[in-house]
Design a protein around this motif. Sequence first.
Motif, short mmCIF file in Angstrom:
data_model
loop_
_atom_site.label_atom_id
_atom_site.label_comp_id
_atom_site.label_asym_id
_atom_site.label_seq_id
_atom_site.Cartn_x
_atom_site.Cartn_y
_atom_site.Cartn_z
N CYS A 92 0.83 -1.20 0.00
CA CYS A 92 0.00 0.00 0.00
C CYS A 92 0.86 1.25 0.00
O CYS A 92 2.03 1.22 0.42
N CYS B 231 -3.66 0.35 -2.94
CA CYS B 231 -2.88 -0.85 -2.64
C CYS B 231 -2.87 -1.76 -3.88
O CYS B 231 -3.66 -1.57 -4.81
N LEU C 47 -7.26 -1.52 6.33
CA LEU C 47 -7.43 -1.41 4.88
C LEU C 47 -8.87 -1.12 4.47
O LEU C 47 -9.17 -0.99 3.29
N ILE D 65 -8.04 -1.47 -3.77
CA ILE D 65 -6.99 -2.49 -3.86
C ILE D 65 -6.96 -3.11 -5.26
O ILE D 65 -7.98 -3.64 -5.72
#
Length: 355
Positions: A157, A209, A167, A172
């Motif tokens: 990340c 991320c 998170l 992501i």
Amino acid sequence: MRSAGIAAALCVAATAATTTTVAAEVPEMTFNVVGTWSTGAMFKEHEEPMFETLLPEMTGGKLNGEVTAMTELGLKGFETVKLLQSNVYDAGFMALAYIASGDPVFEGIDLALAPANTDEARALVTAYEPVVSRAMEDIHGVKYLISYPFPAQVLVCTEPFETLADLQGRKIRVYSTTLGDLAEGLGGVSVSIPLSEVPTALQRGVIDCGISSGVSMYAAKWQDVVGYLYETPVSAGIAAVGMNMAKWDALGEAGQAAMMETATAFAEKAWAALKETEQQGIACLTGTVIDGGQPCRYGEPADMTLVRDSAVNTEIREAVLRDFVLKRYAERCGPDCTALWNETAGTVIGIEAQP
């Protein structure tokens, strides 16, 4: 004693004669082979040498291949199996996550968070591989030779995090459905972006991320835009070697035996290197040497922060695996497919997929 010695000599001579006969029966063939990512260590260190070095050595030069990375051909990961189906390429290396969208049965060999470590990953693959092999031939008409592991897939990340709970809300980058389930199970947002575009997307804040292998990240210079690496892999990254069925049939019995022997040797080497590549990913991205590993051998190490594992993260992983990854997989796969997974892979890791 003398009789025993003569018998032993005759046995050796017979074995040598048989080996020579088998080698003589191998046809002379050259294969056009598609590999995976040219920027990754797997392509240069394992895939390319299998057909261009190992196969000729094991067949006295009778069988060999020319391997071209899919990235050099401008191809996507899911296209490899189609190239083998249509006789465009004779053989190919395929990341199974990229063809899983066509049929969930292929997902079962590489579900996010399912194996807890390298040994468990291999046991799971061994148990489930026959299922994938049959599906590859039944669904795609492609000969499945063997499975092999990419370097373990890890999470990085741009902004700090201490546990996986931090998170929540982050975007992501994922490359498969099961990794999307993982991202959403963590409270994040899954975003699918090609590997080559990830550093720019991270730099511009399109994603926060990303998931890939540590060594591949290092080669692609993700370390220039990310600062934090979670030490425990989130996926095994399983791939396979396949062949066009007509080409496989043309090999004949002796040629097929030689090809399988080569594929097995290739896979053994890849599995043996798995722990070392995991260590190298961490060493190259963070400068931290773990578990008796070696300093980065691909260049000057970066100075990312290594986020160590904890009991809190273990609990989170187990919950996400049960309530998101396996649950959603069972829903996609259906009752029969899920039962087959539970009887094979599920038995290895001691947990069942339930919709």
